[in-house]
Scaffold this motif. Structure first.
Motif, short mmCIF file in Angstrom:
data_model
loop_
_atom_site.label_atom_id
_atom_site.label_comp_id
_atom_site.label_asym_id
_atom_site.label_seq_id
_atom_site.Cartn_x
_atom_site.Cartn_y
_atom_site.Cartn_z
N VAL A 1 40.08 38.11 23.42
CA VAL A 1 40.23 36.77 23.97
C VAL A 1 40.56 35.91 23.09
O VAL A 1 40.27 35.65 21.88
N GLY A 2 41.51 35.04 23.84
CA GLY A 2 42.04 33.93 22.91
C GLY A 2 42.85 33.17 23.75
O GLY A 2 43.24 33.53 24.97
N LEU A 3 43.69 32.08 23.25
CA LEU A 3 44.73 31.36 23.82
C LEU A 3 45.80 32.43 24.03
O LEU A 3 46.25 33.18 23.14
N CYS A 4 46.75 32.05 25.07
CA CYS A 4 47.89 32.98 25.38
C CYS A 4 48.87 32.68 24.25
O CYS A 4 49.78 33.42 23.94
N SER A 5 48.74 31.49 23.63
CA SER A 5 49.72 31.11 22.54
C SER A 5 49.31 31.81 21.23
O SER A 5 50.29 31.54 20.10
N ASP A 6 47.92 32.26 21.06
CA ASP A 6 47.79 32.87 19.73
C ASP A 6 48.52 34.06 19.69
O ASP A 6 48.74 34.94 20.48
N ALA B 1 53.29 38.57 29.57
CA ALA B 1 52.73 37.16 29.36
C ALA B 1 53.02 36.10 30.35
O ALA B 1 54.21 36.25 30.85
N PRO B 2 51.85 35.61 30.82
CA PRO B 2 52.14 34.67 31.85
C PRO B 2 52.36 33.31 31.56
O PRO B 2 52.17 32.89 30.46
N GLU B 3 52.73 32.56 32.41
CA GLU B 3 53.20 31.10 32.30
C GLU B 3 51.86 30.37 32.90
O GLU B 3 52.16 30.58 34.20
N LEU B 4 51.35 29.88 32.42
CA LEU B 4 49.84 29.13 32.97
C LEU B 4 49.70 27.67 32.88
O LEU B 4 50.07 27.40 31.67
#
Length: 191
Positions: free
Chosen positions: A92-97, A108-111
């Motif tokens: 679990v974490g930020l998509c940017s991590d 990876a999605p653009e959210l």
């Protein structure tokens, strides 16, 4: 005409309150924006689910999501002890991590704000690895809350349904119901 619209609206709200099937998959509500894949469920219990935060120190929102998931899992397992057979590892974490981005790879999605994605990285009889990436702290919380909604008790066992979704709010602000009014979780200040 106004009375008809009001009755339709009340009927829809009533169906939600009575627990009728409310979405695709039939488990996550509100229905996710994108349902990418659905996998078989796996038997789980508190002893075979590990939630790993990236970075190691979670935000208050992520910690609140973890507590909500864990508490639900423990309550369900107390009533349905079963025999968990595999290990579920949830990153679990930020998509940017970088660690989460590596788990997502080319998926990876653009959210937008408050968005989250759930991806099944590995799935076998020995267990599963799942990644939850949020666009921000609220997204992480909502991702964990959706994973919690995918817990199911049946045949004396707790099952974790595995899906891949991208979800984000339709409106800039989400509505929080009184579902949380009895929750004794720290970290709800972020809502």
């Amino acid at each position: 005409m106004l009375k008809i619209c009001l009755w339709v609206w009340l009927a829809a709200i009533s169906s939600l309150a009575l627990g009728m099937d409310t979405g695709a998959i039939g488990r996550i509500y509100p229905e996710p924006q994108k349902i990418l894949a659905e996998y078989a469920a796996m038997p789980v219990g508190p002893e075979n689910v590990e939630i790993i935060f990236h970075p190691e120190t979670p935000s208050p929102a992520a910690e609140a999501g973890r507590k909500l998931y864990r508490r639900s899992l423990q309550e369900m397992a107390a009533e349905n002890p079963g025999h968990p057979s595999g290990r579920l590892e949830v990153h679990v974490g930020l998509c940017s991590d970088p660690a989460i981005a590596e788990k997502f790879g080319d998926r990876a999605p653009e959210l937008p704000e408050q968005g989250y994605a759930i991806r099944v990285i590995e799935h076998s009889p020995a267990g599963a690895v799942v990644a939850i990436g949020g666009s921000d702290a609220r997204g992480i919380f909502y991702g964990l809350a959706s994973l919690r909604q995918l817990l199911e008790a049946r045949d004396g066992q707790v099952w974790q349904n595995l899906v891949e979704v991208d979800d984000f709010p339709v409106w800039p602000s989400r509505f929080v119901s009184d579902y949380f009014s009895n929750a004794s979780l720290d970290g709800f200040q972020f809502l």
